[in-house]
Enzyme design. Structure first.
Site, PDB file in Angstrom:
ATOM      1  N   SER A   1      35.163  23.608  32.942  1.00  0.00           N
ATOM      2  CA  SER A   1      36.115  24.257  33.837  1.00  0.00           C
ATOM      3  C   SER A   1      35.690  24.003  35.267  1.00  0.00           C
ATOM      4  O   SER A   1      34.508  23.851  35.546  1.00  0.00           O
ATOM      5  CB  SER A   1      36.133  25.765  33.569  1.00  0.00           C
ATOM      6  OG  SER A   1      36.951  26.433  34.513  1.00  0.00           O
TER       7      SER A   1
ATOM      8  N   TYR B   1      30.524  31.524  36.343  1.00  0.00           N
ATOM      9  CA  TYR B   1      31.214  30.802  35.278  1.00  0.00           C
ATOM     10  C   TYR B   1      31.407  29.338  35.664  1.00  0.00           C
ATOM     11  O   TYR B   1      31.051  28.425  34.908  1.00  0.00           O
ATOM     12  CB  TYR B   1      32.564  31.463  34.979  1.00  0.00           C
ATOM     13  CG  TYR B   1      33.387  30.726  33.953  1.00  0.00           C
ATOM     14  CD1 TYR B   1      33.038  30.771  32.611  1.00  0.00           C
ATOM     15  CD2 TYR B   1      34.510  29.999  34.325  1.00  0.00           C
ATOM     16  CE1 TYR B   1      33.793  30.108  31.660  1.00  0.00           C
ATOM     17  CE2 TYR B   1      35.275  29.331  33.381  1.00  0.00           C
ATOM     18  CZ  TYR B   1      34.912  29.391  32.051  1.00  0.00           C
ATOM     19  OH  TYR B   1      35.665  28.719  31.120  1.00  0.00           O
TER      20      TYR B   1
END
Length: 135
Positions: A60, A69
């Site tokens: 991502s 993240y």
């Protein structure tokens, strides 16, 4: 034989200045360290026909507003690149897929609307779209 690396931690909505050390470490433990250990063990145990081993990682680029993240997924991208080079001699390929925004229920209405306005196709990705990339 294929392994699909798709570790996922929940979105934490924190950036450069407000991400905690605990959150950063948790994300790296799951998305980077655990994935590396899985890929490493796959390479150590692989005994299939050369050319049949596959490592597929889902990455991502969602970093803004979710630093831990995004950063841990960036590390997974580099780990998979290293695997592509180092495991090739064993007959294992390694690739990263970054499917973009996929509607899996994590988006608020505001985020969904924002992403839709920026999408060239005018729609979000679906889990089935990602499955077709892997399959």
């Amino acid at each position: 034989m294929t392994i699909l690396v798709m570790c996922h931690r929940e979105s934490v909505d924190s950036g450069m200045l407000d991400t905690t050390l605990e959150s950063f470490d948790r994300h790296f433990a799951v998305d980077s360290r655990a994935s590396w250990l899985l890929i490493r063990e796959f390479g150590r145990r692989f005994q299939g026909t050369p050319g049949t081993g596959r490592v597929i990682a889902l990455a991502s680029d969602r970093i803004v507003g979710n630093l831990p993240y995004g950063a841990s997924k960036g590390a997974l991208d580099r780990i998979t690149l290293a695997a592509a080079h180092e495991l090739a001699r064993l007959g294992i390929t390694a690739n990263v897929i970054n499917p973009g925004p996929v509607d899996t229920g994590w988006m608020s209405d505001d985020i969904r609307d924002h992403v839709l306005r920026q999408s060239p196709l005018g729609r979000l990705g679906s889990p089935q779209d990602t499955t077709r990339l892997v399959g």
